[in-house]
Design a protein around this motif. Structure first.
Motif, PDB file in Angstrom:
ATOM      1  N   PHE A  13       0.840  -1.186   0.000  1.00 25.25           N
ATOM      2  CA  PHE A  13       0.000   0.000   0.000  1.00 25.25           C
ATOM      3  C   PHE A  13       0.881   1.243   0.000  1.00 25.25           C
TER       4      PHE A  13
ATOM      5  N   THR B 124       1.862   4.986   1.276  1.00 29.19           N
ATOM      6  CA  THR B 124       1.851   5.538   2.622  1.00 29.19           C
ATOM      7  C   THR B 124       0.465   6.084   2.982  1.00 29.19           C
ATOM      8  N   SER B 125      -0.143   6.828   2.030  1.00 24.63           N
ATOM      9  CA  SER B 125      -1.454   7.439   2.326  1.00 24.63           C
ATOM     10  C   SER B 125      -2.531   6.365   2.488  1.00 24.63           C
TER      11      SER B 125
ATOM     12  N   ILE C 250      -2.308   3.423   3.758  1.00 21.60           N
ATOM     13  CA  ILE C 250      -2.221   2.669   5.016  1.00 21.60           C
ATOM     14  C   ILE C 250      -3.236   3.186   6.025  1.00 21.60           C
ATOM     15  N   SER C 251      -3.278   4.519   6.185  1.00 25.69           N
ATOM     16  CA  SER C 251      -4.226   5.045   7.174  1.00 25.69           C
ATOM     17  C   SER C 251      -5.573   5.399   6.549  1.00 25.69           C
TER      18      SER C 251
ATOM     19  N   ARG D  23       7.584   3.696   4.796  1.00 25.90           N
ATOM     20  CA  ARG D  23       6.130   3.941   4.866  1.00 25.90           C
ATOM     21  C   ARG D  23       5.633   3.748   6.291  1.00 25.90           C
ATOM     22  N   TYR D  24       6.098   2.699   6.921  1.00 26.51           N
ATOM     23  CA  TYR D  24       5.593   2.392   8.255  1.00 26.51           C
ATOM     24  C   TYR D  24       6.234   3.259   9.337  1.00 26.51           C
TER      25      TYR D  24
ATOM     26  N   PHE E 192       6.771   6.556   8.622  1.00 28.53           N
ATOM     27  CA  PHE E 192       5.990   7.790   8.455  1.00 28.53           C
ATOM     28  C   PHE E 192       4.589   7.634   9.040  1.00 28.53           C
ATOM     29  N   GLU E 193       3.959   6.511   8.793  1.00 25.83           N
ATOM     30  CA  GLU E 193       2.573   6.332   9.212  1.00 25.83           C
ATOM     31  C   GLU E 193       2.446   5.955  10.688  1.00 25.83           C
TER      32      GLU E 193
END
Lengths: 84, 642
Positions: free
Chosen positions: A55, A57-58, A60-61, B249-250, B252-253
């Motif tokens: 996925f 980055t955006s 993911i949440s 990614r993980y 940042f999130e």
């Protein structure tokens, strides 16, 4: 799509440790017990691992945002897997 | 029982294609045990499924099972209180660490600080950290917890100044922890970013990020004090591949420290350090011979027919594996052989094959016969005076591995591939032999064990035990614990199981705190005899409480059993106690699964029992007001440093 939903259901059952989960497109975080931010992260990691996708980055949440549901996860997956 | 065993064995040995299915079956079987309230079976089955190569979702499933067992089973293993202070999100890492510690039989309570406030937690004396009273603190930080890196324009001088300041800030935190807790610290070092602004030139330019972080890691390794153990995160990242590791990614999130699928290996690495601190590391590697140390079967193919060394790629792979074992041996891992062979044939390659890297003198215990291997492993553990759970068994034959798993489940039995080129990786990923310090004694340990075997032969030739002991010409040195022997003493404190009266594990930091406390008396004994120098073999920690000299810890390495060291040491303790105005010595025995050997220690030394608890622990007193006649021994005291 139905096959994808069934595979996704397996991942949900594994992550939430609940063999009873039956996914429907309109389900959201409120419909599944224990779907908090921590479990969401575990779910996303498991989906990536089991389907071999990544996925953004955006995404993911975003998959937890208002208006998102199981249906949007299925179509996102379909797109990533080139089955859309 | 049998059914669960079979399902587990099928899972442990499943091919990659079958792994998922077998995992699900095994989980189902464990859930059935749980539902039937067979908690012990569920717990031991679960422990056997926990391994470093689990994928993250599977590990999560096992954590779920573990949580259902909470409070249902009792762990008898060593316990610790671990505080995890995170600069990143440690939730996932902490539960994985706990899973690994549980699987290894440790009883560990974990406190997690809130994300990102580790500095406040350390500095604020009223933080939850200090209410928790940890004996281990893990500082789980990453490169984002470093101050802003200096600009690329800085020269070598500027880079050094940044590094010195950075180092002293971490050192400051360690000092606060040491002052307030006197506990062992595990400190992460730092993973450089995967990208390189300066490209290839990053390695050369003094203020480039990767160069700075590598230099800082070096400084941590060189300058961290004994009670700070550096956890090499930089190496974890390098081994995984920097881009695979740094799946940002993980971060940042969710502020995860690395790619999620690598969290399992990360947690395993941390857990292996904790286990080593708790004395749960492995001590001895037992290896098969045919198709494990060489290709082919010595009994069938003969000395000229086995594949070993130059001439075939496979033969070279076997030599490389042997060199790896020799490397382990040279730093203190005991090697033993367990082979289905006639002894004469089994020894032949060691004696005559020019390409063997391992020699007979590298092997502390050589067993070649036709008995079942589980029975032989038990015999090896007995001969070497170590627990069955300190053994790792390497064998190319899946059937032998399965047999040992079933009949001697305490032994660690890694799966190894058919190709010998994969042996080292298959063994090393389990981090069985983690050391947290290396003392000079480690490098000589095999000599001790081998000399012991020779000594046993001398023992049978020497007639009476008394004559034998006299003939050993033993000399001992007695000294307080100080910086020169601290590491070795701590090793003994953490590893000794059998000759250990109270089994109180203490880490460097805690021992150091006692050394500096004038109420405490610390004693370290080294022993030598005509067969060799045994190095430091016994430690006593005692506390003066008015007229009472209370022996808190008394332990000894089992390789010097039955020498009269304990009588010699008691003479010394009585004299120390007398000098300090004590009127009696009080000792304590706390039984464990392993220390039955010293049940009668104090009564043998003439102490009187003054109390016994429900759990079998007992207290003993020796009154010295009426004078004291030293016990006879065959050990001569040498002046320390003499």
């Amino acid at each position: 799509m139905d096959e994808l939903r069934a595979q996704l259901q397996e991942v949900f059952r594994e992550v939430f440790d609940d063999e009873e989960i039956a996914l429907r497109d309109e389900m959201t975080g409120n419909d599944i017990e224990g779907w908090d931010s921590l479990m969401h992260l575990n779910l996303i990691i498991a989906v990536e691992s089991r389907f071999g996708v990544k996925f953004a980055t955006s995404e993911i949440s975003n998959l937890r945002n208002d208006g998102e549901n199981v249906g949007s996860m299925v179509s996102l997956l379909a797109k990533k897997l080139g089955r859309g | 029982m049998g059914r669960l065993e079979e399902i587990l064995e099928e899972y442990l040995t499943a091919s990659p294609a079958r792994k998922r299915d077998c995992f699900n079956l095994a989980v189902k079987a464990l859930k059935a045990e749980l539902a039937a309230e067979r908690f012990e079976e569920a717990a031991s089955g679960l422990a056997r499924m926990v391994a470093v190569d689990l994928d993250y979702p599977s590990a999560r499933t096992l954590i779920g099972l573990r949580e259902r067992l909470q409070g249902r089973v009792d762990t008898t293993g060593p316990s610790a209180r671990l505080a995890i202070l995170g600069g990143f999100t440690t939730t996932q890492l902490a539960s994985l660490i706990e899973l690994f510690l549980f699987a290894a039989g440790a009883k560990v309570e974990i406190l997690e600080s809130e994300y990102g406030i580790f500095r406040q937690d350390i500095l604020d004396p009223n933080s939850p950290l200090y209410r928790f009273h940890p004996n281990l603190v893990y500082i789980a930080v990453g490169r984002h917890d470093l101050r802003t890196l200096p600009s690329l324009g800085e020269d070598a001088q500027g880079a050094r100044e940044w590094m010195d300041t950075e180092f002293s800030q971490w050192a400051g935190l360690w000092e606060v922890l040491q002052d307030r807790l006197g506990c062992q610290i595990i400190q992460n070092n730092f993973d450089p970013p995967p990208w390189r602004v300066l490209g290839n030139y990053e390695t050369t330019h003094p203020s480039s990020p990767s160069r700075l972080i590598q230099d800082l890691n070096r400084k941590l390794a060189d300058e961290a004090p004994a009670h700070v153990l550096v956890h090499d995160v930089g190496e974890l990242a390098a081994a995984a591949g920097r881009w695979a590791w740094g799946d940002t990614r993980y971060y940042f999130e969710a502020k995860l420290p690395c790619a999620p699928e690598l969290l399992v290996d990360y947690a395993h690495s941390v857990a292996s350090l904790v286990l080593s601190q708790l004395g749960l590391g492995k001590k001895c590697l037992v290896t098969d011979l045919d198709n494990t140390l060489w290709g082919g079967v010595i009994g069938d193919d003969g000395l000229g027919g086995i594949r070993l060394g130059h001439g075939s790629g496979e033969g070279e792979a076997y030599v490389e594996f042997q060199r790896h074992l020799k490397g382990l041996q040279s730093r203190g891992v005991i090697l033993a052989v367990c082979s289905k062979n006639s002894e004469e044939l089994a020894r032949e390659p060691f004696e005559k094959h020019p390409e063997m890297a391992l020699r007979l003198e590298d092997i502390s215990c050589f067993v070649a016969n036709w008995e079942d291997k589980a029975a032989n492993l038990r015999a090896i553990a007995r001969t070497l005076d170590i627990g069955l759970n300190s053994l790792v068994f390497v064998d190319d034959n899946p059937m032998e591995r399965a047999l040992v798993r079933r009949l001697a489940p305490e032994v660690a039995v890694p799966e190894i591939p058919e190709d010998p080129a994969g042996f080292i990786r298959a063994l090393e990923k389990h981090r069985y032999f983690q050391v947290t310090s290396l003392a000079g004694e480690d490098f000589r340990r095999t000599d001790f064990y081998r000399a012991n075997a020779e000594r046993r032969e001398a023992e049978s030739a020497a007639g009476s035990l008394d004559e034998f002991l006299g003939s050993l010409r033993m000399t001992a040195k007695v000294a307080p614990i100080d910086s020169t022997n601290l590491e070795r003493c701590v090793q003994l404190i953490q590893r000794s199981n059998q000759f250990n009266l109270t089994t109180r594990r203490r880490a460097s930091g805690e021992v150091l705190a006692l050394v500096e406390d004038s109420r405490w008396v610390t004693v370290a004994v080294s022993l030598a005899d005509r067969f060799g120098d045994h190095g430091l073999i016994s430690v006593v920690l005692a506390r003066l409480e008015g007229e009472v000299f209370r022996i808190d810890t008394w332990l000894m390495s089992c390789r010097v059993l039955k020498r009269g060291v304990e009588r010699f040491l008691l003479n010394h303790l009585v004299s120390e106690a007398g000098k300090r105005g004590a009127e009696k010595l009080i000792g304590e025995y706390i039984p464990t699964a392993k220390n039955g050997l010293v049940r009668d220690h104090y009564s043998d030394l003439g102490f009187t029992r003054i109390g016994e608890e429900q759990d079998g622990s007992s207290r003993w007193e020796l009154d010295i007001t009426g004078g004291w006649t030293p016990l006879p021994t065959h050990i001569e005291e040498m002046q320390a440093n003499g």
